[in-house]
Design an enzyme around this catalytic site. Structure first.
Site, PDB file in Angstrom:
ATOM      1  N   CYS A   1       9.798  36.196  64.545  1.00 38.82           N
ATOM      2  CA  CYS A   1       8.519  36.142  65.269  1.00 38.82           C
ATOM      3  C   CYS A   1       7.824  34.800  65.096  1.00 38.82           C
ATOM      4  O   CYS A   1       7.416  34.187  66.082  1.00 38.82           O
ATOM      5  CB  CYS A   1       7.615  37.272  64.821  1.00 38.82           C
ATOM      6  SG  CYS A   1       8.229  38.859  65.394  1.00 38.82           S
ATOM      7  N   HIS A   2       7.648  34.362  63.821  1.00 40.63           N
ATOM      8  CA  HIS A   2       6.944  33.095  63.596  1.00 40.63           C
ATOM      9  C   HIS A   2       7.665  32.197  62.612  1.00 40.63           C
ATOM     10  O   HIS A   2       7.083  31.239  62.099  1.00 40.63           O
ATOM     11  CB  HIS A   2       5.515  33.365  63.125  1.00 40.63           C
ATOM     12  CG  HIS A   2       4.783  34.312  64.017  1.00 40.63           C
ATOM     13  ND1 HIS A   2       4.641  35.648  63.707  1.00 40.63           N
ATOM     14  CD2 HIS A   2       4.223  34.128  65.244  1.00 40.63           C
ATOM     15  CE1 HIS A   2       3.981  36.240  64.695  1.00 40.63           C
ATOM     16  NE2 HIS A   2       3.725  35.353  65.643  1.00 40.63           N
ATOM     17  N   GLY A   3       8.924  32.509  62.280  1.00 41.86           N
ATOM     18  CA  GLY A   3       9.764  31.584  61.514  1.00 41.86           C
ATOM     19  C   GLY A   3       9.643  31.665  60.007  1.00 41.86           C
ATOM     20  O   GLY A   3      10.043  30.744  59.308  1.00 41.86           O
TER      21      GLY A   3
END
Lengths: 422, 165, 287
Positions: B129-131
C-alpha cells in the site's frame, strides 16, 4: 408558543434560551406553566405510560436490530442467537415482546377512558382522530413485527391476514401478490415487513407529537367532563402530575417486569418456537391477544345476501374484512354519533350501562377470537359482532334523548365539596 | 428525601443502561472463537502461512537459520521501533515467528518474502500500500509504518502446536 | 321527548340482536358455512401419522403434573439432574433427535468442566471445509462446535423414519403448551391402545399426544442407561432428568432471568413506594 425573549438572561441557560427557547417550551408544555385540571384520576396516567411504552419499544427494538437478520433462512436462528449468545439478548427480546402486549393494554385502557369520560367530544375531535391513527399504525407495526421471528405463527398469521386482501373484487389477487412480492409469503415479504416495521414507530412518534399538540390546545378533559373555568380549577402539571406520572410508571414497570422475568411467553403462542414451515399448518392459527376481537369479527361475518336463498351479494370473506376495518373506522364518527351535550358517563346513567356492556362485548369477542369458529362459538361471535355495531346505533338515539344528571358548577367547587380528594 | 429518590433513580438508570451497552459487546459465540489452535507440523522450514484469528490474518513463519542470524545482527540504533529478536519469539521456539499480519501504518496486509530485508530465503515482508518493509523478525525497517508487526497473545501447547489468543 | 327512552330503546336493541342471532343460527343449521380465516388443509406427510402437525382436535388426556425444581419465581435447574438428562439424551434420544442449537461449550452451564467439554467435543466428528484442495473434510470437534445431528437434513431424517420427522429438541419445551409436563407425560405415557383403536405398522399409542398415534416407539425402559452418579435409572427418573436437561437447553438463561427479576421487582416496589409518598406529600399542599 412562548414570546420571543428580547434580552438574554444571564448564564448558560440564558444563552441557550435566547437562541432556542427550549427551557420555556418545556416549562410551558409539561412544567410549572402548563395548567391541568386538578381532579384527574389515575385513568389519566395511561397516556403518559403509552408514551413510555413507545420509547421502550423503540429502544429495545433498535438494540435487537443490531443482531437480527431479516432473511427467511436465517431469521429464526438470529433470534435464537439473540436469546442464547448476545449479552442480555434474552432480556432485550422478552422486553420487546412483552412490551408490545403492554403497549396495547395501556392504549386500550386509554381509549376506554376516553369513551367513558367523553374525551372525544368537541373540541377534541381531531385529538381523538389522531389517536385512532396511532392505534392503526400500532396494529400495523405489531402485525409486521410478529412475522419477523419467522416461526409457524409468524408465517401462517401473515399468510392468513395478507390473504384477506384477495377479497377485494377484481384486483384482489394482484394486490396480494404485490404485498407478498411473490406467490406466497416468503423472503421478499419478510424483508419488506422488516423495513416497514423499523420505519412505522417513527411515524407513530410524529403522530404522537401532533396528538399532544392537539391536546395542549384545549388541555385535558377531566372525570367530571366540565370545562376548566378559572385557574382555581387547575394545578400546574409540574410538580403535581409529573410526580403522579412517575408513580404510575413505577407501578407499570412492576407489572411489566413480572411478565418479562417470570412469565415472558405467557402472552405468546408455543407454536412460534417452531420454525416456519410452508408445508405444514398449525392446528389453530391464532393472532396475538390484542387482535382477537377483530379476528372474531372477521370470522363471524356471514355472507351478505338474501337468507335461505343462497343469493350472495358480498361474500363472508369480503364482509369480514369490511366488518373488521369498519369496527375501527366507526370510531372516527363517534363525536357525531354521540350527540349528548354531557361528556362524562358519571352524569349519563344510561350511557354508563351501555359503556360497560360494550366493554363486556369487546372482551367476549376477544374470547371468541381465540376459539375455533364453529358451532355455538360462531353464533356467540355473531351476537357479539351484532351488538358491537348496534351499540353505536343505540348510542345515536340514547345520547339525544337521555336524561342526564345535573352537572356540578365547576371543578374547584366539586373538589371542595368532596373534601379535597386526591 | 429528594436526594434519596434521586440516588435511587440514578442507580436504576445505570442498571437499565448496562444491559443495552453490554449487549453490544462480543456475544458468547464470538467469544468462543476468540482462540484457535494451529498444528505446526506441515509448515516446512522457510515457509510462511496465514491463519485467520478474530477476523484478522496471523503470519506464522518457520524461520531458517539465516533468518534468525540476520535478525540478531541488527543494531537497535537502526530500528524505528527498537526490539531485540529474542523479545519477539518464545524461548526454545525461536524458529517460530507468530505475528498479526496487519501493517501498523494503515492496516493493509504485507506480502511475505518480499522487500529488501529478508535473508534471501522467503523472510521479510513488504507492504504494497505505502511501501513499508519489515525484516526477518517482523520489525519495521523502512517506510511510513511506526511500529513493528504486532505480536498476538500465544503459547506453545507442545513443540508442534500453538494456541493463539 | 323528555320521558325515559332507555327501556324502549333497550327493547329495540334486544330485538335486533335476537333477530340477528335467530337468522344466523337458522342459516348455519341449514347451510354449509365457510368461515374466512380457517387454516388451509394441512399437507399430508408421506406416512400416516406425522409427528409434527396435530391433525385431530385433541381428545388429549390432561397432562401428568410434576413439581419441577425450575418452577416458580425461585426456580433453579438441578444441575445433577440435567447432567443425567444429558446422558439420557446422548445415549437414547440422539439416535433420532438433533440438538442443533446447543454448542459443546454450553454444557459448562450445567456443571461439566472445561476439560470434560473438550473431551466430549473431540469425540464427535465435525464436517468442515473446504480445505485448500476444495474438499470438505471431517475433523474432531471443538467446544465452539454445535451438536452433530443424526441426519444431515430433514429429508434424510424423514426417509429414515417412514416419513416422520423427529423434531429438533433444542426448543421443544418452549414449543409445546406446558412443555415440561407434556414431554414428561409423553415419555412415561405409552400404553396399549384401548378397544377400537387400530394402529398402523409404524404407529404407537400415547394418550398424551394430539391425535394419540405417533411414530415414535416408547424410547425409555427401566435400566436402559447406567447413570454415572449411580442413581437408579427408572423410566420415571430418566424422564424427569431428560426434561430437566431439555428445559435448560430451551431456556439456558432461566435462572439468571428469575434472579434478576427478583432484584428488579424489589427495587421497583421500593422506588414506587417512595414515589407514592412523594406524590402524597406534594398533593397534600392542595386543599
Amino acid at each position: 408558543m412562548a414570546h420571543k425573549p428580547t434580552t438574554q438572561a444571564p448564564g448558560i441557560k440564558g444563552w441557550i434560551e435566547y437562541r432556542l427557547p427550549i427551557f420555556s417550551f418545556i416549562d410551558n408544555s409539561v412544567g410549572t406553566k402548563y395548567p391541568c385540571p386538578r381532579n384527574l384520576n389515575y385513568w389519566w396516567n395511561f397516556g403518559a405510560i403509552a408514551g413510555l411504552c413507545l420509547m421502550m419499544q423503540i429502544l429495545s427494538g433498535l438494540f435487537l436490530a443490531m443482531h437480527y437478520t431479516p432473511e427467511a433462512t436465517m431469521a429464526f436462528d438470529s433470534v435464537e442467537h439473540i436469546m442464547r449468545d448476545v449479552n442480555y439478548g434474552w432480556l432485550l427480546r422478552y422486553a420487546h415482546a412483552v412490551g408490545a402486549s403492554m403497549f396495547f393494554v395501556v392504549v386500550y385502557i386509554h381509549i376506554f377512558r376516553g369513551l367513558y369520560y367523553g374525551s372525544y367530544k368537541a373540541p377534541r375531535e381531531l385529538l381523538w382522530w389522531l389517536g385512532i391513527v396511532i392505534l392503526l399504525l400500532m396494529m400495523a407495526t405489531a402485525f409486521m413485527g410478529y412475522v419477523l421471528p419467522w416461526g409457524q405463527m409468524s408465517f401462517w398469521g401473515a399468510t392468513v391476514i395478507t390473504n384477506l386482501f384477495s377479497a377485494i373484487p377484481g384486483v384482489g389477487e394482484s394486490v396480494v401478490h404485490w404485498l407478498w412480492g411473490g406467490f406466497a409469503v416468503d423472503n421478499p415479504t419478510l424483508n419488506r415487513f422488516y423495513a416497514i416495521h423499523f420505519l412505522l414507530p417513527f411515524v407513530i412518534v410524529g403522530v404522537v407529537i401532533l396528538h399532544i399538540w392537539a391536546l395542549h390546545q384545549h388541555g385535558s378533559n377531566n372525570p367530571l367532563g366540565i370545562d376548566v373555568k378559572t385557574p382555581q380549577d387547575t394545578v400546574p402539571f409540574h410538580p403535581y402530575y409529573t410526580i403522579k406520572d412517575c408513580f404510575g410508571f413505577g407501578v407499570f414497570l412492576f407489572i411489566f417486569s413480572i411478565f418479562v422475568f417470570f412469565a415472558p411467553n405467557s402472552l405468546g403462542d408455543p407454536d412460534n418456537y417452531v420454525v416456519a414451515n410452508s408445508m405444514v399448518t398449525p392446528a389453530h392459527i391464532v393472532p396475538e391477544w390484542y387482535f382477537l376481537p377483530f379476528y372474531a369479527i372477521l370470522r363471524s361475518m356471514p355472507d351478505i345476501g338474501i337468507p335461505f336463498t343462497g343469493v350472495v351479494f358480498v361474500s363472508s370473506k369480503l364482509a369480514g374484512v369490511i366488518g373488521m376495518f369498519g369496527s375501527i373506522i366507526i370510531f372516527f364518527f363517534l363525536p357525531w354519533i354521540d350527540g349528548s351535550r354531557v361528556r362524562s358517563a358519571t352524569f349519563r346513567p344510561v350511557y354508563k350501562i351501555m359503556f360497560w356492556l360494550f366493554l363486556a362485548d369487546c372482551i367476549l369477542l376477544g374470547y371468541v377470537g381465540s376459539q375455533p369458529p364453529a358451532g355455538t362459538m360462531l353464533v356467540v361471535g355473531r351476537i357479539g359482532l351484532a351488538y358491537y355495531f348496534v351499540h353505536f346505533v343505540a348510542l345515536w338515539f340514547v345520547s339525544r334523548h337521555e336524561k342526564t344528571l345535573p352537572l356540578p358548577e365547576s371543578i374547584s367547587k366539586s373538589v371542595l365539596a368532596s373534601g379535597g380528594h386526591h | 428525601m429528594v436526594l434519596t429518590a434521586g440516588a435511587l433513580a440514578a442507580v436504576g438508570a445505570g442498571a437499565v443502561a448496562w444491559p443495552f451497552i453490554h449487549s453490544m459487546n462480543p456475544s458468547a459465540d464470538v467469544l468462543a472463537l476468540s482462540s484457535i489452535e494451529v498444528d505446526l507440523t506441515p509448515i516446512k522450514e522457510g515457509q510462511t502461512i496465514k491463519v485467520k484469528w478474530r477476523g484478522v490474518p496471523v503470519f506464522i513463519r518457520h524461520r531458517t537459520a539465516a533468518d534468525i542470524a540476520d535478525a540478531r545482527k541488527v543494531p537497535m540504533s537502526e530500528l524505528k521501533d527498537p526490539e531485540t529478536d529474542d523479545k519477539r519469539v518464545k524461548k526454545g521456539h525461536e524458529q517460530w515467528l507468530v505475528m498479526i499480519g496487519v501493517c501498523t501504518h494503515l492496516g493493509c496486509i504485507p506480502l511475505a518474502g518480499a522487500g529488501d530485508y529478508g535473508a534471501g530465503d522467503g523472510g521479510g515482508w513488504f507492504c504494497p500500500c505505502h511501501g513499508s518493509q519489515y525484516d526477518t523478525a517482523g520489525r519495521i525497517r523502512m517506510g511510513p509504518a511506526p511500529k513493528n508487526l504486532v505480536l498476538p497473545e500465544y503459547s506453545f501447547l507442545n513443540d508442534n502446536r500453538v494456541k493463539i489468543g | 321527548m323528555e320521558k325515559n327512552m332507555s327501556s324502549r330503546r333497550l327493547r329495540f336493541l334486544a330485538m335486533t340482536v335476537i333477530g340477528f342471532a335467530f337468522v344466523s343460527s337458522a342459516e348455519l343449521a341449514l347451510a354449509d358455512d365457510n368461515p374466512t380465516a380457517t387454516a388451509p388443509a394441512p399437507a399430508a406427510a408421506p406416512a400416516a401419522a406425522a409427528a409434527t402437525a396435530a391433525s385431530a382436535p385433541s381428545e388429549q388426556k390432561p397432562l401428568r403434573k410434576v413439581e419441577w425444581t425450575f418452577d416458580g419465581i425461585f426456580g433453579t435447574v438441578d444441575k445433577q439432574s440435567a447432567q443425567r438428562g444429558f446422558q439420557v439424551y446422548k445415549e437414547v434420544c440422539s439416535a433420532c433427535h438433533s440438538l442443533n442449537r446447543i454448542a459443546f461449550r454450553n454444557l459448562q452451564d450445567i456443571g461439566f468442566t472445561e476439560a470434560e467439554v473438550r473431551a466430549l467435543a473431540a469425540s464427535y466428528q465435525i464436517n468442515d471445509g473446504p480445505n485448500d484442495q476444495g474438499d470438505m473434510f471431517q475433523r474432531p470437534g471443538k467446544p465452539s462446535d454445535y451438536f452433530v445431528p443424526p441426519a444431515p437434513n430433514e429429508q434424510a431424517a424423514r426417509a429414515a423414519h417412514g416419513g416422520a420427522y423427529p423434531p429438533d429438541l433444542s426448543l421443544i419445551i418452549k414449543a409445546r403448551e406446558d412443555g415440561p409436563n407434556y414431554v414428561y407425560s409423553l415419555l412415561t405415557g405409552f400404553t396399549t391402545p384401548p378397544q377400537g383403536v387400530t394402529l398402523a405398522d409404524n404407529q404407537y399409542y400415547n394418550p398424551y399426544f394430539p391425535g394419540q398415534k405417533l411414530a415414535m416407539p416408547p424410547p425409555l425402559s427401566d435400566g436402559q442407561v447406567t447413570y454415572a452418579d449411580g442413581t437408579p435409572a427408572t423410566v420415571d427418573q430418566m424422564a424427569r432428568d431428560v426434561v430437566t436437561f431439555l428445559q435448560w437447553a430451551a431456556e439456558p438463561e432461566m435462572e439468571a432471568r428469575k434472579q434478576m427479576g427478583i432484584k428488579v421487582l424489589i427495587y421497583l416496589a421500593i422506588f414506587s413506594v417512595f414515589l407514592y409518598i412523594a406524590k402524597r406529600n406534594i398533593w397534600r399542599k392542595l386543599h
